[in-house]
Design a protein around this motif. Sequence first.
Motif, short mmCIF file in Angstrom:
data_model
loop_
_atom_site.label_atom_id
_atom_site.label_comp_id
_atom_site.label_asym_id
_atom_site.label_seq_id
_atom_site.Cartn_x
_atom_site.Cartn_y
_atom_site.Cartn_z
N PHE A 99 0.80 -1.22 0.00
CA PHE A 99 0.00 0.00 0.00
C PHE A 99 0.84 1.28 0.00
O PHE A 99 0.29 2.37 -0.11
CB PHE A 99 -0.94 0.01 1.20
N LEU A 100 2.14 1.16 0.08
CA LEU A 100 2.97 2.36 0.23
C LEU A 100 2.90 3.28 -0.99
O LEU A 100 3.14 4.49 -0.87
CB LEU A 100 4.43 1.97 0.49
N LYS A 101 2.55 2.73 -2.14
CA LYS A 101 2.47 3.56 -3.36
C LYS A 101 1.04 4.06 -3.61
O LYS A 101 0.82 4.79 -4.58
CB LYS A 101 2.96 2.77 -4.56
N LYS A 102 0.09 3.64 -2.77
CA LYS A 102 -1.28 4.08 -2.95
C LYS A 102 -1.50 5.47 -2.36
O LYS A 102 -0.69 5.96 -1.58
CB LYS A 102 -2.24 3.09 -2.28
N LYS A 103 -2.61 6.09 -2.72
CA LYS A 103 -2.96 7.40 -2.18
C LYS A 103 -3.79 7.23 -0.90
O LYS A 103 -4.52 6.26 -0.75
CB LYS A 103 -3.75 8.21 -3.21
N ASN A 104 -3.67 8.19 -0.01
CA ASN A 104 -4.44 8.20 1.24
C ASN A 104 -4.30 6.90 2.01
O ASN A 104 -5.28 6.30 2.47
CB ASN A 104 -5.92 8.47 0.93
N ILE A 105 -3.06 6.45 2.17
CA ILE A 105 -2.84 5.13 2.76
C ILE A 105 -2.98 5.10 4.27
O ILE A 105 -3.24 4.04 4.84
CB ILE A 105 -1.45 4.59 2.37
N GLU A 106 -2.84 6.22 4.93
CA GLU A 106 -2.83 6.20 6.39
C GLU A 106 -4.14 5.73 6.99
O GLU A 106 -4.18 5.26 8.13
CB GLU A 106 -2.46 7.59 6.93
N LYS A 107 -5.22 5.80 6.23
CA LYS A 107 -6.51 5.35 6.76
C LYS A 107 -6.55 3.84 6.97
O LYS A 107 -7.42 3.32 7.67
CB LYS A 107 -7.64 5.77 5.83
N GLN A 141 10.82 -5.32 -5.61
CA GLN A 141 9.91 -5.15 -6.75
C GLN A 141 8.72 -4.28 -6.35
O GLN A 141 8.26 -3.44 -7.13
CB GLN A 141 9.42 -6.51 -7.25
N ILE A 142 8.19 -4.49 -5.17
CA ILE A 142 7.05 -3.72 -4.69
C ILE A 142 7.43 -2.26 -4.47
O ILE A 142 6.71 -1.33 -4.86
CB ILE A 142 6.50 -4.32 -3.37
N LEU A 143 8.57 -2.03 -3.85
CA LEU A 143 8.97 -0.66 -3.51
C LEU A 143 9.47 0.12 -4.71
O LEU A 143 9.34 1.34 -4.78
CB LEU A 143 10.06 -0.70 -2.42
N ARG A 144 10.11 -0.55 -5.65
CA ARG A 144 10.63 0.07 -6.87
C ARG A 144 11.46 1.30 -6.57
O ARG A 144 12.57 1.19 -6.08
CB ARG A 144 9.48 0.39 -7.83
N GLN A 145 10.92 2.48 -6.87
CA GLN A 145 11.72 3.70 -6.74
C GLN A 145 11.98 4.10 -5.29
O GLN A 145 12.87 4.89 -5.01
CB GLN A 145 11.03 4.87 -7.47
N LYS A 146 11.21 3.57 -4.39
CA LYS A 146 11.43 3.90 -2.98
C LYS A 146 12.65 3.15 -2.47
O LYS A 146 12.88 1.99 -2.80
CB LYS A 146 10.19 3.54 -2.15
N PHE A 151 12.75 1.75 5.10
CA PHE A 151 11.79 0.93 5.81
C PHE A 151 12.43 -0.18 6.64
O PHE A 151 11.85 -0.64 7.62
CB PHE A 151 10.82 0.30 4.81
N MET A 152 13.61 -0.61 6.25
CA MET A 152 14.25 -1.71 6.96
C MET A 152 15.75 -1.70 6.68
O MET A 152 16.21 -1.25 5.64
CB MET A 152 13.65 -3.05 6.53
N GLU A 153 16.48 -2.21 7.65
CA GLU A 153 17.91 -2.43 7.47
C GLU A 153 18.08 -3.92 7.20
O GLU A 153 17.74 -4.76 8.03
CB GLU A 153 18.68 -2.02 8.72
N VAL A 154 18.59 -4.25 6.03
CA VAL A 154 18.69 -5.64 5.61
C VAL A 154 20.16 -6.08 5.62
O VAL A 154 21.02 -5.41 5.05
CB VAL A 154 18.09 -5.85 4.21
N LYS A 155 20.41 -7.20 6.29
CA LYS A 155 21.76 -7.75 6.34
C LYS A 155 21.74 -9.19 5.84
O LYS A 155 20.75 -9.90 6.01
CB LYS A 155 22.30 -7.70 7.78
#
Length: 265
Positions: A99-107, A141-146, A151-155
């Motif tokens: 949902f991070l790329k959707k509009k008005n997601i905080e609801k 793939q989901i985050l793409r340009q983000k 959102f996370m530290e990946v090791k």
Amino acid sequence: MRIENKNTSQAICFKYYSKTVFNKTYLRNNFDTGLKLQDGLEKGFIKHTNNSWMFRPGLQKCKELYSYISNAYRHEKKVNVYNYGCSLGYGTYSFILGFLKKKNIEKFFPVMAKDYDKDVIEEAKKFILPLQWEEFYNIKQILRQKNINQFMEVKEDNKNGNYIAYLLDVLKNKVCFSVADIRNDYENIIPINSFVMATNFWPYMQQQDKIKLAKDLYYRLEKNSYIKIDYFDNNKKFLNGSTPAETLLLDAGFKKTKIENLFKK
């Protein structure tokens, strides 16, 4: 998959709290071992498992679901999202990231993520997710340009070549973990504008409990509310002759949508 199998008084509890770090289940790394789950269910050996992963139905199906839900609630100011049988939160975080790329997601947030296993909820509250490389790839793939680092530290997990994700506050703040059993906690679901993920636990329930739960959910939910299940809940291989969740939900009064395993009140 969290609901206790009451057919045995000496249940063997195969579960893990993270996929490879604790390694307390024979499920997860080799999908063929699902046959052992089938055998365990038939013989009453399995109490429950906490077997899960990111974007479980497949990345494309998840994208279709998120687009459908986003559109269904486009005019609403608040949507109540629940994830029962959440385990470490793989399904919850799949929903959030989708949902991070959707509009008005905080609801849509916070997602109320619940599991009847208090131990796994304690682990979930550490906000550490072991990831296989396929899952890490799908997240990118989901985050793409983000930037994933927002959102996370990946090791890298040097033990097995996979990854460990340490979630940051931007994700932590979008979920609220708690201990609850849907068989009685359904009474706490807000009836209107609710999206309920009730996935991957139905085969662990006795037939009469499943019938009752489907009816309880139907009579609890009201306008513009949805129930989401998963393929595991309908897979005859794991049902040991009991009724698929889809049939139970339809019999209770829910209606199919164009999205697989998504039902509307």
